[in-house]
Design a protein around this motif. Structure first.
Motif, PDB file in Angstrom:
ATOM      1  N   LEU A 109       0.797  -1.220   0.000  1.00  0.00           N
ATOM      2  CA  LEU A 109       0.000   0.000   0.000  1.00  0.00           C
ATOM      3  C   LEU A 109       0.834   1.276   0.000  1.00  0.00           C
ATOM      4  O   LEU A 109       0.407   2.296  -0.576  1.00  0.00           O
ATOM      5  N   ALA A 110       2.017   1.255   0.621  1.00  0.00           N
ATOM      6  CA  ALA A 110       2.803   2.485   0.771  1.00  0.00           C
ATOM      7  C   ALA A 110       3.922   2.627  -0.242  1.00  0.00           C
ATOM      8  O   ALA A 110       4.263   3.747  -0.635  1.00  0.00           O
ATOM      9  N   PHE A 111       4.495   1.522  -0.681  1.00  0.00           N
ATOM     10  CA  PHE A 111       5.609   1.615  -1.623  1.00  0.00           C
ATOM     11  C   PHE A 111       5.246   2.301  -2.943  1.00  0.00           C
ATOM     12  O   PHE A 111       6.034   3.108  -3.445  1.00  0.00           O
ATOM     13  N   PRO A 112       4.111   1.964  -3.562  1.00  0.00           N
ATOM     14  CA  PRO A 112       3.805   2.619  -4.847  1.00  0.00           C
ATOM     15  C   PRO A 112       3.816   4.145  -4.773  1.00  0.00           C
ATOM     16  O   PRO A 112       4.528   4.793  -5.566  1.00  0.00           O
ATOM     17  N   PRO A 113       3.097   4.788  -3.834  1.00  0.00           N
ATOM     18  CA  PRO A 113       3.176   6.262  -3.787  1.00  0.00           C
ATOM     19  C   PRO A 113       4.539   6.774  -3.325  1.00  0.00           C
ATOM     20  O   PRO A 113       4.991   7.814  -3.788  1.00  0.00           O
ATOM     21  N   LEU A 114       5.199   6.050  -2.416  1.00  0.00           N
ATOM     22  CA  LEU A 114       6.504   6.491  -1.939  1.00  0.00           C
ATOM     23  C   LEU A 114       7.538   6.551  -3.069  1.00  0.00           C
ATOM     24  O   LEU A 114       8.411   7.428  -3.076  1.00  0.00           O
ATOM     25  N   PHE A 115       7.451   5.619  -4.007  1.00  0.00           N
ATOM     26  CA  PHE A 115       8.413   5.561  -5.101  1.00  0.00           C
ATOM     27  C   PHE A 115       7.809   6.050  -6.420  1.00  0.00           C
ATOM     28  O   PHE A 115       8.307   5.709  -7.505  1.00  0.00           O
ATOM     29  N   GLY A 116       6.751   6.831  -6.307  1.00  0.00           N
ATOM     30  CA  GLY A 116       6.169   7.448  -7.500  1.00  0.00           C
ATOM     31  C   GLY A 116       5.611   6.471  -8.495  1.00  0.00           C
ATOM     32  O   GLY A 116       5.592   6.749  -9.701  1.00  0.00           O
ATOM     33  N   PHE A 117       5.141   5.305  -8.017  1.00  0.00           N
ATOM     34  CA  PHE A 117       4.545   4.266  -8.871  1.00  0.00           C
ATOM     35  C   PHE A 117       5.495   3.802  -9.967  1.00  0.00           C
ATOM     36  O   PHE A 117       5.075   3.332 -11.027  1.00  0.00           O
ATOM     37  N   ALA A 118       6.777   3.930  -9.687  1.00  0.00           N
ATOM     38  CA  ALA A 118       7.784   3.538 -10.697  1.00  0.00           C
ATOM     39  C   ALA A 118       8.104   2.058 -10.609  1.00  0.00           C
ATOM     40  O   ALA A 118       7.964   1.445  -9.555  1.00  0.00           O
TER      41      ALA A 118
END
Length: 464
Positions: free
Chosen positions: A455-464
């Motif tokens: 849940l947190a990794f996608p927004p934290l890394f800009g969905f890259a």
């Protein structure tokens, strides 16, 4: 002597034991006869109704032990019990045993019905224009969301869950469904984002553990309930693997037979049978574990004693490979992935072996072998951590490296304390319950980390 009171107590005991699906109806009748004989003897010695009943039940033994004993004494009935689910020689239950047969039939019917629903759910997105080959990323993100809610529903029905645990489970699935499908991942499968793949993998882990809330009947806080879920997970994996192997062989045979007469059914097998069967088998395997795991000796001790020495040898070989490569900053990425996979398998094998062990048994050679396995795993984890820190310092943070680093830190904490407890148990300074409690208490840590990555990794890394 108040026979009405004794009859009520015995009836309550019988209702409970029949719900365990552990002993055939005819055997329950025999057990009830032994129980009543014990009660009569104790009443004759001056005990009250309640005291006589409690002592008699204690003397009779644990339900799981009784199931195994009856399986050994009546081995000629095992195949009938395994296939038909009815332990009576005639195939017809007697007295209240008929209720048990109906409950088992109902459980199978519910599992099959939900399995069919799960299979259809996998195909449902196609009605809205989602194509499996083209929209692979959709199925990667939603694999668990399409199937595991039906498994949770099965346990909710079987455990008669109250509103609060149902809300917790449903809320967990809703959060993941909204987040994974609202995040702006790149829909082009050829450029699948690292965070999308991480979210898909970790969502399966997190949602499986959320299903555990339903499995435990909402009693997730108790160590014994968590260990029951660990035991179920291991048994489920074995059954699912057997179903998958059998289904794959049958599908290949079907394609070959029809091809011999000039009929191509491969499209139907690959587009319908395999995806729907894979989803439905999740429910069938769960029903098999629930209904059949106590009919025969538990397979867990055999599996753990076979694979623990093999995994220990593999880790020792991996340590040698890492030392040969020596430069831990430039260590092969594939080797690091192999290390992580092995560590996860080792921890899973450790927890599974704990769930299969008799806690009252004295430490033996296998417990000492587990000390070596844990020590080897800890060395491997340290090697991976050093390599990951070196690569991060050299090339910077990325979703994959950060996820791997976090996972290895969590595994290191688990392995350090597990090794300490295992050594204490082998040396006779700690009870086995301490080893068991640590692993069950650590399950929420895995749930929290899996949820955080998904849940947190996608927004934290800009969905890259």
């Amino acid at each position: 002597m108040d026979t009405t009171g004794i009859d009520a107590l015995v009836a309550s005991w019988r209702t409970w034991i029949e719900q365990r699906d552990a002993i055939a109806p005819a055997d329950v009748d025999e057990l009830e006869g032994h129980l009543r004989d014990q009660v009569d003897d104790l009443l004759g010695r001056g005990l009250s109704d309640d005291e006589a009943f409690l002592v008699a039940v204690k003397r009779l033994g644990r339900v799981d032990d009784l199931a195994r004993e009856y399986a050994r004494e009546h081995s000629e009935r095992l195949w009938k019990q395994l296939v038909l689910g009815d332990g009576s020689p005639s195939g017809a239950a007697v007295g209240s045993g008929a209720g048990t047969g109906r409950r088992r039939a109902a459980g199978l019917a519910v599992a099959l019905g939900l399995g069919v629903a799960a299979g259809l759910a996998v195909k449902l997105p196609e009605l809205f224009g989602v194509d499996a080959p083209r929209d692979l990323s959709f199925y990667l993100r939603n694999a668990a969301l399409l199937v595991l809610p039906f498994l949770a529903a099965y346990f909710a029905w079987r455990r008669r869950l109250d509103a609060v645990p149902i809300a917790v489970v449903a809320g967990g699935f809703a959060v993941f469904a909204i987040a994974l499908n609202a995040y702006p991942f790149d829909p082009d499968v050829s450029s699948l984002a690292a965070t999308e793949l991480l979210a898909a993998i970790h969502s399966i882990v997190a949602l499986w553990l959320i299903v555990g809330v339903a499995y435990t009947g909402g009693d997730w806080r108790r160590d014994a309930s968590r260990m029951d879920f660990v035991r179920f997970s291991g048994e489920w994996f074995v059954y699912y693997l057997l179903l998958a192997l059998g289904g794959g062989a049958l599908s290949a045979l079907t394609i070959g037979v029809f091809a011999s007469i000039g009929v191509d059914v491969s499209w139907f097998v690959f587009e319908w049978v395999l995806p729907c069967g894979a989803a439905g088998a999740v429910l069938v395997a769960a029903w098999l574990v629930e209904a059949k795991q106590r009919v025969i000796e538990n397979i867990a001790p055999v599996l753990t004693k076979v694979f623990t020495p093999l995994m220990t040898a593999m880790m020792l070989a991996l340590i040698v490979a890492a030392l040969v490569q020596w430069n831990l900053v430039d260590v092969s990425r594939d080797l690091l992935i192999a290390f992580d996979v092995v560590l996860v398998v080792v921890v899973a094998l450790l927890v599974y072996s704990i769930s299969a062990r008799d806690p009252l048994q004295a430490p033996g050679w296998f417990d000492r072998l587990q000390v070596l396995m844990l020590a080897s795993a800890l060395v491997v984890d340290v090697i991976v951590l050093i390599a990951m820190l070196g690569r991060t310092g050299e090339f910077g943070f990325s979703p994959n490296k950060t996820a791997s680093l976090g996972l290895n830190l969590i595994l290191a904490a688990n392995l350090v304390w597990a090794l300490r407890l295992q050594v204490g148990f082998v040396r006779g300074r700690l009870p086995f319950a301490a080893v068991e409690r640590w692993q069950t208490a650590y399950l929420p840590v895995y749930l929290a980390w899996a949820a955080f990555v998904a849940l947190a990794f996608p927004p934290l890394f800009g969905f890259a």
